[in-house]
Write an enzyme that holds these catalytic residues in place. Structure first.
Site, PDB file in Angstrom:
ATOM      1  N   GLU A 108       0.947  -1.146   0.315  1.00 25.12           N
ATOM      2  CA  GLU A 108       0.425   0.496  -0.278  1.00 25.12           C
ATOM      3  C   GLU A 108       0.882   1.450  -0.438  1.00 25.12           C
ATOM      4  OE1 GLU A 108      -2.081  -0.568   3.286  1.00 25.12           O
ATOM      5  OE2 GLU A 108      -3.733  -1.810   2.393  1.00 25.12           O
TER       6      GLU A 108
ATOM      7  N   GLU B  44       1.080  -3.470  -7.458  1.00 27.98           N
ATOM      8  CA  GLU B  44       0.869  -5.399  -7.083  1.00 27.98           C
ATOM      9  C   GLU B  44       2.027  -5.805  -7.127  1.00 27.98           C
ATOM     10  OE1 GLU B  44      -1.044  -8.534  -5.904  1.00 27.98           O
ATOM     11  OE2 GLU B  44      -2.146  -6.851  -6.546  1.00 27.98           O
TER      12      GLU B  44
ATOM     13  N   ASN C  34       5.010  -9.479  -5.991  1.00 26.98           N
ATOM     14  CA  ASN C  34       5.109 -10.446  -5.398  1.00 26.98           C
ATOM     15  C   ASN C  34       5.551 -10.013  -3.892  1.00 26.98           C
ATOM     16  OD1 ASN C  34       3.856 -13.375  -5.164  1.00 26.98           O
ATOM     17  ND2 ASN C  34       4.011 -13.054  -7.230  1.00 26.98           N
TER      18      ASN C  34
ATOM     19  N   GLU D  28      10.870  -3.184   0.132  1.00 21.74           N
ATOM     20  CA  GLU D  28      10.925  -2.169   1.126  1.00 21.74           C
ATOM     21  C   GLU D  28      10.866  -0.987  -0.636  1.00 21.74           C
ATOM     22  OE1 GLU D  28      13.633   0.039  -0.263  1.00 21.74           O
ATOM     23  OE2 GLU D  28      14.338   0.862   1.928  1.00 21.74           O
TER      24      GLU D  28
ATOM     25  N   ARG E 119      18.299  -8.778   2.730  1.00 19.42           N
ATOM     26  CA  ARG E 119      19.631  -7.534   3.837  1.00 19.42           C
ATOM     27  C   ARG E 119      20.394  -8.302   3.768  1.00 19.42           C
ATOM     28  NH1 ARG E 119      16.447  -2.236   6.213  1.00 19.42           N
ATOM     29  NH2 ARG E 119      15.076  -2.155   4.233  1.00 19.42           N
TER      30      ARG E 119
ATOM     31  N   ASP F 149      59.997 -45.418  -2.304  1.00 18.01           N
ATOM     32  CA  ASP F 149      60.936 -45.793  -1.089  1.00 18.01           C
ATOM     33  C   ASP F 149      61.928 -45.078  -1.774  1.00 18.01           C
ATOM     34  OD1 ASP F 149      62.582 -47.519   0.569  1.00 18.01           O
ATOM     35  OD2 ASP F 149      62.231 -48.991  -0.496  1.00 18.01           O
TER      36      ASP F 149
ATOM     37  N   GLN G  66      61.678 -41.798   0.041  1.00 12.41           N
ATOM     38  CA  GLN G  66      61.519 -41.957   1.206  1.00 12.41           C
ATOM     39  C   GLN G  66      63.260 -42.372   2.046  1.00 12.41           C
ATOM     40  OE1 GLN G  66      59.034 -44.535   3.091  1.00 12.41           O
ATOM     41  NE2 GLN G  66      60.327 -45.590   4.475  1.00 12.41           N
TER      42      GLN G  66
ATOM     43  N   ASP H  83      55.995 -59.266   7.712  1.00 12.14           N
ATOM     44  CA  ASP H  83      56.328 -58.775   9.632  1.00 12.14           C
ATOM     45  C   ASP H  83      58.039 -58.546   8.945  1.00 12.14           C
ATOM     46  OD1 ASP H  83      55.173 -59.013  11.681  1.00 12.14           O
ATOM     47  OD2 ASP H  83      57.193 -59.865  11.510  1.00 12.14           O
TER      48      ASP H  83
ATOM     49  N   LYS I 251      63.480 -58.850   0.831  1.00 12.72           N
ATOM     50  CA  LYS I 251      63.473 -57.404   1.378  1.00 12.72           C
ATOM     51  C   LYS I 251      64.466 -57.246   2.233  1.00 12.72           C
ATOM     52  CE  LYS I 251      60.328 -54.116   4.364  1.00 12.72           C
ATOM     53  NZ  LYS I 251      60.878 -53.457   3.217  1.00 12.72           N
TER      54      LYS I 251
ATOM     55  N   HIS J 204      64.409 -56.852  -3.089  1.00  7.78           N
ATOM     56  CA  HIS J 204      64.260 -55.688  -3.075  1.00  7.78           C
ATOM     57  C   HIS J 204      65.691 -55.059  -2.347  1.00  7.78           C
ATOM     58  CE1 HIS J 204      63.207 -51.335  -1.229  1.00  7.78           C
ATOM     59  NE2 HIS J 204      63.231 -51.841  -0.497  1.00  7.78           N
TER      60      HIS J 204
ATOM     61  N   HIS K 216      69.319 -52.108  -0.605  1.00  9.85           N
ATOM     62  CA  HIS K 216      69.391 -50.743  -0.402  1.00  9.85           C
ATOM     63  C   HIS K 216      70.490 -50.344  -0.530  1.00  9.85           C
ATOM     64  CE1 HIS K 216      65.554 -48.205   1.539  1.00  9.85           C
ATOM     65  NE2 HIS K 216      65.457 -49.801   1.475  1.00  9.85           N
TER      66      HIS K 216
ATOM     67  N   THR L 166      61.146 -51.290   9.660  1.00 10.59           N
ATOM     68  CA  THR L 166      59.596 -50.601  10.823  1.00 10.59           C
ATOM     69  C   THR L 166      58.939 -52.040  10.885  1.00 10.59           C
ATOM     70  OG1 THR L 166      59.867 -48.766   8.770  1.00 10.59           O
ATOM     71  CG2 THR L 166      58.022 -48.953  10.198  1.00 10.59           C
TER      72      THR L 166
END
Length: 887
Positions: free
Chosen positions: A9, A25, A27, A33, A81, A277, A280, A383, A446, A475, A477, A610
C-alpha cells in the site's frame, strides 16, 4: 514499505487534507522496501517524498502521477539485506574487522550500501546491515535467479553474515512459487541447514603466510632457497600411456597367471621405486604428490616395459598427513588415473598395515579392501620379525580381493658367514616354503639395510629358486655401494624382478641405479627392455627436483660399508639423522650409530624393518639423550629403580609386534615390562574388533560431516595424526594446491604464485609486504589476491613470548617425576588427588614419532600435575609430583 503477503500500500497525504491511496502489485519477497517499488515502476520514491514534503502535488510535473494508471509495473523485484548476523547462532549480530569485501552487481542488480568494505570495523553498537541487494527480472523466477547469483558471488570474510540463509531462501521452491506465508520460516527447517564455508582464498593466504613466517609444515625453521632455483616441469601428455605387458597379463589371467608368466621370462623385469622408497630413503618421504603426478605420465610413456611402480604404503601414509598435509588416499587415486595401465605396488606391514603397531583384524581387512579398490595391484606384505602369523591375515585378504600377494622374507646377517648361527640359508628356505604354502604369488627378498652382499645374493637366489616354484623379487638398498653388483649377481642366479630407482634418485640409502643396471646388461640375454636414453631424460628431471628438496637430504654423501656394522635400514637412515638433530643430538650422530649396533645385539639381533627398526632407533636415542648404557640399566634394575622406556620398546617386549625368532632376551624383557606378563601369541588374535560406528561419531564431530570409508580407515590407523591433519586442513585449507617452492620456502616480497583451488579456478597471489612483529608475537602479512589487497595475521613462532624454563625433577626425591626425553605432552592420564600405584600411567610424550609413557615410580597420591596436553617439555622437566603412600 512494509511486510505484505501480496501487495504494497503506497500512501500519500496531500496538502489539502484529502487522502489518496495508490496500489502497486508485487509478489512476496524477503522484505518489501521502497527500492523494490522503484525497480518495477522506474519511479524515484525518495525524490517524490522530498518533493511532496516541499509542497509539490502528485499531479505536478515534478512527480507526474495524475491517476492510478500512471503507475505501470514492469516485471518483479526481490530484495535481500546482507547483515553481519550469524545464522548458525540464532542470527546473533557479529562484530570484527572485515578482511575481504567483494560485492556482485550487474544488469538488474541494485546495491544500496550500508557499513561495509575491506578494512571496515563492524562494531556491536550499530545496525548490522552491510548492503541491500535488490534484483529485477521479467518475473519472480528471473529476479530470484539474479539475486541468488549475486549472493553467491559475494565474498565477505572476517565477520559472519546471513548470506548462507539468504541463498537458501531464494533457491527454495516454495519461495519461487510465490506461495510463502507468515509461517514460512517456522515450517521450513531446511532453510537453516548451511553448507560448510570453504573460504579457500583466505585459507591459502594463511597457509602461504604461515610458511613464509615459520617454515613448511612439520619444520621448526625456514629454509633458504637453493641457488640456482630450477623448477622442472614435465611436458604435458594428453595421450593415455601404453599398457605394460605385466598389467595386460594380470588383467587377463589374474595373479596366478602373472606368477607363471614371470617364471617364463628371460628378460629381467624391474620395479621402479622412485615414486616411494627412493624418496623415502633419500628425502625423508617428503616429495609431494603434485611432483610425483607431474612426471608420472612421462615415465609411463618412456618405460612401458616396467614390471610395476612402487608408489604407496610404508611411511608415505602417515608422512602424507603428518608433514605434507595431504590425503594419502588422494595420492593413490590420482596416480592411478595418471597411470591406468601399469601395476601399482605398495608396501604393507602385515598386521601393522601401514602403522607401527598391531591393529584389530577388521582394520587390516578394511585397509586392504580399500587399497585394492583405490588402485593397488601388488601388495608386498612383510612382517618385521618374519613372524608368519602376522602376515597370514593380510595375505588372505589380498588374495580375496583378487590382487597379487608378494610375500616378503626380511633379510639380515650374511648367509655366507661361516659363523652365522641364526639367519642361515635353511632359515630363509623354510620361510619361503611356508609363504608358498600360504598362498604367495611372488616371494620377495626384502633387504632393508642393504646387507645382502653380491655373492651371498647369488647363493640365496639360487637356493630359493630351487626351493619354491615362485618368482623371486629382490629389494635392497645401496648404502654400502655394492647394490648394482649385487643385483647383477642375482640376475645371473635367475632372480625374476629387481627394485631400482632412476639414477638421480638412486644409490646411498636408496635403491641401486636403474640406469646403471640396464646399461650393464646391454647385450645380455637378461637385458631389460627399457630405453636408456629415456632413462637419462627422466634422471635429469629428478635431479633438478631433488635439488628443490635439499633440506631433507639424509646427509650421507658417499656410500659406506659401515652399514654392515650398524645395520641401519636405508629407509630409516634419512629420517633418523634429522630426528637426532631435532632432539639436539646432531653432534652425537656417530655415537648414536654405535649405540644402535649395541641395542640390536642386546635385543637379540633383530631383523630391522619397520616397526622393529623404530624400536632399535627409539631405544638408541633414549640411551644417548639420557647418557645411559645397558650396564646402567642392569645396575638400576638390581637397585630396584624404575626406568620409563620409549613406548615402542615396551610394546616390543610385551609382544605387540609379534614373537621374534629364537625368542626375547629374558632379562631385559623383565626389566622393561616391570613384571607385566607378555603375550605369547599373535597380538591381533585376541584384540576386540574396531568399532567403526562409535568412531564414525567421533569423526563426524571432528569433520562436521559424516566421514567416508577411507577417512574412517585413516582415523583407525592414526587417530592423533588424522585429527591433527583434519584440523590443519580446516584452518589452512588444502596444502596440496600450493606450488612446491612456496610450500617449502614461503614467498619473497614482490613474488607471485598461482593457486589452482579447483580445475578452472586459479587464484593469483602476490606477497606485498611483511609487517613487523607485534607485542603479541604476530605479524601482518600483506598480499594481493587476484589484484585485490588482502592481509592475514600470523603468529611468528620465532618471536613467541619467552616462558621461564620448567623446574627440573629432583632425582633425590622419588615423588618428583621428570620427563625422560624432550617432547610434547600428548596425553595426561591423572589429576591432582588421584591415587596411583607403581607402574600406573601418568602421561605420555611424543617427539618425532617416538612416544614415551611416563609411569608412577611408587604408590601414592598425585599432589600436582605440572604440565598439560600440548606442552613442550625437555629431558628432566618436572611433570608430576606424587606423595608417597603412608604405611
Amino acid at each position: 514499505g512494509y511486510e505484505s503477503a501480496g501487495t504494497v500500500e503506497f500512501l500519500v497525504e496531500e496538502r489539502d487534507g484529502e487522502h489518496e491511496i495508490y496500489f502497486i502489485e508485487v509478489n512476496t519477497r524477503i522484505q518489501v522496501e521502497h527500492t523494490v517499488t522503484e525497480m518495477i515502476t522506474g519511479r524515484d520514491l525518495i525524490k517524490a517524498m522530498i518533493r511532496i514534503a516541499a509542497g509539490d502535488r502528485l499531479d505536478d510535473k515534478s512527480i507526474a502521477i495524475n491517476e492510478q494508471s500512471d503507475l505501470e509495473c514492469n516485471g518483479q523485484a526481490v530484495q535481500a539485506r546482507v547483515t553481519t548476523e550469524d545464522p548458525e547462532n540464532q542470527f546473533a549480530p557479529d562484530s570484527g574487522r572485515i578482511i575481504t569485501y567483494r560485492s556482485a552487481a550487474g544488469f538488474g542488480i541494485r546495491l544500496d550500501a550500508g557499513v561495509g568494505g575491506s578494512g571496515s570495523e563492524i562494531l556491536p553498537h550499530y545496525d548490522s546491515m552491510l548492503v541491500k541487494v535488490s534484483a529485477w527480472g521479467q518475473d519472480l523466477a528471473e529476479a530470484a535467479q539474479r539475486l541468488g547469483r549475486s549472493l553467491v558471488e559475494f565474498r565477505i570474510r572476517g565477520v559472519k553474515t546471513n548470506l548462507p540463509f539468504l541463498q537458501n531462501v531464494v533457491r527454495h521452491p516454495k519461495f519461487l512459487s510465490g506461495s510463502t506465508h507468515t509461517r514460512f520460516l517456522d515450517e521450513t527447517p531446511e532453510l537453516f541447514v548451511y553448507p560448510r564455508r570453504r573460504d579457500r582464498g583466505t585459507k591459502a593466504l594463511t597457509a602461504l603466510g604461515d610458511i613464509t613466517v615459520n617454515g613448511p609444515p612439520g619444520s621448526t625453521v625456514c629454509f633458504a632457497r637453493p641457488e640456482p632455483l630450477i623448477v622442472p616441469k614435465a611436458r604435458e601428455i594428453k595421450e593415455t600411456p601404453p599398457t605394460t605387458p605385466a598389467y595386460s597379463i594380470f588383467e587377463k589371467e589374474g595373479a596366478e597367471g602373472l606368477s607363471k608368466w614371470l617364471l617364463n621370462q628371460t628378460e629381467l623385469l624391474i620395479t621402479d621405486t622412485t615414486f616411494r622408497d627412493a624418496h623415502q630413503s633419500l628425502l625423508a618421504t617428503r616429495v609431494r604428490t603434485r611432483d610425483l603426478l607431474d612426471i608420472a605420465p612421462t615415465t609411463a610413456h618412456s618405460l612401458p616395459g616396467l614390471f610395476s611402480y612402487e608408489m604407496w604404503g610404508g611411511a608415505t601414509f602417515d608422512v602424507c598427513m603428518r608433514f605434507l598435509q595431504e590425503d594419502p588416499w588422494g595420492r593413490l587415486e590420482r596416480f592411478r588415473k595418471k597411470v591406468p595401465g601399469a601395476l601399482l605396488q605398495m608396501l604393507l606391514r602385515g598386521a601393522n598395515a601401514v602403522g607401527y603397531t598391531n591393529y584389530p583384524d577388521n582394520v587390516v581387512r578394511r585397509f586392504v579392501e580399500e587399497a585394492a579398490s583405490a588402485g593397488i595391484d601388488v601388495f608386498r606384505i612383510f612382517d618385521a620379525l618374519n613372524y608368519l602369523p602376522n602376515m597370514e591375515l593380510a595375505m588372505e585378504e589380498v588374495a580375496r580381493s583378487g590382487k597379487i600377494v608378494e610375500a616378503s622374507i626380511c633379510y639380515t646377517g650374511d648367509v655366507l658367514n661361516p659363523d652365522e648361527d641364526k639367519y642361515t640359508l635353511d632359515y630363509y628356505k623354510n620361510l619361503a616354503k611356508e609363504l608358498h604354502s600360504r598362498g604367495a604369488h611372488i616371494i620377495n627378498i626384502k633387504d632393508m639395510a642393504g646387507l645382502l652382499k653380491p655373492y651371498s645374493a647369488k647363493v640365496l637366489v639360487e637356493e630359493l629358486k630351487a626351493t619354491v616354484d615362485l618368482p623371486i623379487h629382490l629389494h635392497t638398498h645401496d648404502t654400502s655401494g655394492n647394490g648394482v653388483a649385487m643385483l647383477l649377481m642375482a640376475a645371473e642366479a635367475g632372480v625374476d624382478v629387481i627394485d631400482c630407482a632412476i639414477s638421480s634418485m638412486a644409490g646411498l640409502t636408496s635403491q641401486p641405479s636403474m640406469n646403471a643396471v640396464v646399461t650393464a646388461l646391454r647385450g645380455n640375454p637378461r637385458q631389460p627392455q627399457l630405453d636408456t636414453i629415456k632413462l637419462e631424460r627422466l634422471a635429469e628431471h629428478w635431479e633438478a627436483l631433488r635439488e628443490i628438496y635439499y633440506p631433507f637430504e639424509s646427509g650421507l654423501k658417499a656410500s659406506s660399508t659401515d652399514v654392515y656394522n650398524h645395520e641401519i635400514p636405508g629407509g630409516q637412515y634419512s629420517n633418523l639423522r634429522p630426528r637426532a638433530i631435532q632432539l639436539g643430538l646432531g653432534d652425537r650422530w656417530t655415537e648414536i650409530k654405535q649405540v644402535y649396533q649395541r641395542v640390536d645385539r642386546e635385543l637379540g639381533r633383530l631383523v630391522k624393518v619397520t616397526p622393529t627398526s623404530k624400536v632399535v632407533a627409539d631405544f638408541s636415542m633414549f640411551l644417548v639423550q639420557n647418557d645411559l648404557s645397558f650396564e646402567d640399566i642392569y645396575e638400576m634394575a638390581e637397585r630396584g629403580e624404575d626406568i620409563d622406556f620409549p613406548q615402542s620398546v615396551v610394546d616390543f617386549f610385551y609382544g605387540k609386534m609379534g614373537q621374534p625368532y629364537q625368542g626375547f632376551p629374558e632379562r631385559l624383557q623383565q626389566i622393561v615390562l616391570k613384571g607385566k606378563k607378555p603375550l605369547t601369541d599373535r597380538a591381533g588374535k585376541d584384540m576386540a574388533d574396531y568399532d567403526w560406528s562409535e568412531n564414525a561419531e567421533k569423526l563426524e564431530l571432528l569433520l562436521g560431516r559424516a566421514p567416508d570409508r577411507r577417512e574412517a580407515v585413516s582415523f583407525a590407523l592414526y587417530p592423533k595424526v588424522f585429527e591433527g591433519f583434519a584440523r590443519t586442513i580446516e584452518e589452512f585449507g588444502e596444502y596440496r594446491i600450493l606450488e612446491t617452492v612456496p610450500f617449502l620456502y614461503g614467498m619473497e616480497v614482490g613474488e607471485e604464485t598461482s593457486v589452482e583451488i579447483e580445475e578452472g579456478k586459479t587464484l593469483v597471489v602476490k606477497l606485498v609486504a611483511l609487517g613487523e612483529i607485534g607485542e603479541d608475537g604476530t605479524r601482518q602479512v600483506y598480499f594481493e589476491l587476484n589484484g585485490q589487497p588482502r592481509d592475514v595475521v600470523i603468529v611468528d613462532k620465532s618471536a613467541e613470548l619467552q616462558i621461564a624454563g620448567r623446574p627440573k625433577a629432583d632425582a633425590t626425591r622419588p615423588g618428583q617425576v621428570g620427563a625422560p626425553m624432550q617432547g610434547k605432552v600428548v596425553t595426561v592420564a591423572v589429576s591432582a588427588g588421584d591415587i596411583v600405584l607403581r607402574g600406573d600411567t601418568l602421561l605420555s610424550t611424543e617427539a618425532m614419532k617416538m612416544e614415551t609413557t611416563i609411569t608412577a615410580p611408587m604408590d601414592g597420591t598425585v599432589r600436582s600435575v605440572e604440565v598439560a596436553e600440548g606442552n613442550d617439555v625437555a629431558s628432566g622437566d618436572l611433570v608430576v609430583v606424587i606423595d608417597a603412600k603412608e604405611d
